[in-house]
Write a protein that holds these residues in place. Sequence first.
Motif, short mmCIF file in Angstrom:
data_model
loop_
_atom_site.label_atom_id
_atom_site.label_comp_id
_atom_site.label_asym_id
_atom_site.label_seq_id
_atom_site.Cartn_x
_atom_site.Cartn_y
_atom_site.Cartn_z
N ILE A 205 6.70 7.40 2.21
CA ILE A 205 5.61 8.36 2.03
C ILE A 205 4.95 8.68 3.37
CG2 ILE A 205 3.85 6.60 1.51
CD1 ILE A 205 2.60 8.65 -0.43
N SER A 206 4.90 7.73 4.28
CA SER A 206 4.32 8.00 5.59
C SER A 206 5.13 9.07 6.32
CB SER A 206 4.27 6.71 6.42
OG SER A 206 3.41 5.76 5.83
N LEU B 99 -1.71 -0.70 -0.34
CA LEU B 99 -0.78 0.21 0.33
C LEU B 99 -1.50 1.30 1.11
CD1 LEU B 99 1.99 0.48 -2.37
CD2 LEU B 99 2.33 -0.27 -0.01
N ARG B 100 -2.70 1.66 0.71
CA ARG B 100 -3.43 2.68 1.45
C ARG B 100 -3.63 2.26 2.90
NH1 ARG B 100 -5.54 6.70 -1.72
NH2 ARG B 100 -5.53 6.29 -3.97
N THR B 101 -3.96 1.00 3.08
CA THR B 101 -4.17 0.50 4.44
C THR B 101 -2.88 0.54 5.24
OG1 THR B 101 -5.92 -0.97 3.65
CG2 THR B 101 -4.94 -1.49 5.78
N GLU B 102 -1.75 0.19 4.60
CA GLU B 102 -0.46 0.20 5.29
C GLU B 102 -0.09 1.62 5.71
OE1 GLU B 102 1.43 -2.53 6.16
OE2 GLU B 102 -0.46 -3.47 5.58
N LYS C 230 -1.71 3.27 8.79
CA LYS C 230 -1.25 2.81 10.09
C LYS C 230 -0.29 3.81 10.74
CE LYS C 230 -1.43 -2.13 8.88
NZ LYS C 230 -0.60 -3.36 8.68
N PHE C 231 0.36 4.64 9.89
CA PHE C 231 1.42 5.52 10.37
C PHE C 231 1.06 7.00 10.30
CE2 PHE C 231 3.64 1.75 8.56
CZ PHE C 231 4.24 1.28 9.73
N VAL C 232 -0.04 7.37 9.66
CA VAL C 232 -0.34 8.79 9.45
C VAL C 232 -1.76 9.11 9.90
CG1 VAL C 232 1.22 8.83 7.47
CG2 VAL C 232 -1.24 8.55 7.09
#
Length: 303
Positions: free
Chosen positions: A179-180, A203-206, A209-211
Amino acid sequence: MDFKVENSINQVVKVPSECGVELFIKREDEIHSFVSGNKYRKLKFNLLEAKISGHDTLLTFGGAYSNHIAAVAYAGKMYGFKTIGVIRGEELKSKIEENETLSFAKSNGMKFEFVTREVYREKGSQTLIDHLKAFFGKFYLIPEGGTNELAVKGCEEILTEEDKSFDVVCCPVGTGGTISGLINGSGNTQQILGFPALKGDFLRTEITKFVSKTNWDLISDYHFGGYAKMNRDLIAFINTFKADNKIPLDPVYTGKMMFGVLDLIKTGFFKKGTRILAIHTGGLQGIQGMNSILKKKNIPIIS
């Protein structure tokens, strides 16, 4: 270095005409026979980096029916890497030949290190990584599920220019890498919806980190109890969906996403005229193993 893959197509999915929306599914499951869907996308740039940095061994983590484990084993063999799988569950050590995923990985040269669930929970710790390096020597580390910055870069290639015509893009969510990549590769007017296969909102926190974009959300109502959990309703849906659309779904990720997307369509979540693209992330190799579990529980299997 690149895989020889087929280009994925967008296939129409049947929806009730009165809903007033269009639904397509991007058949990423068909781009490669063994390294399909998001596993191909996540591994592409990681394998390039492993080769460039002079590594000859890949090490990663996974469970008994992990699509990621199977994909790393096959891709490693294809491109001349030795592969090591750190597998959750010591009891599986004596059951490799009974397990379709592990036996496939073994047949492609993967060596295994079976660890307790307590040890496995430390998979992100430097202490465990150092221990594994002391035991196995130098290796290129690929995280569980394959998600890192290079994996996200690969997943940014999923959406084509033609796909920018869709209003909403939906995908299953495991570790957040796919999804990122979709968010980063999305058009300015598109909305990206993720359907987590796990319970919890971590998962929101993860993903953040990428978006940096904010055109996304998670729909957390369709995990069916958590990772790899399923019930008769989900299995019946997967079998009916395949019969109606000639598209197989896996029960861990894409099956749950499509159940959720179609449920939201029927309940009017999407306004009329919305064009929706769902991403099929593969995972079909795990069906055989899941069916063996369902048979033991005397539950209908996935056709």
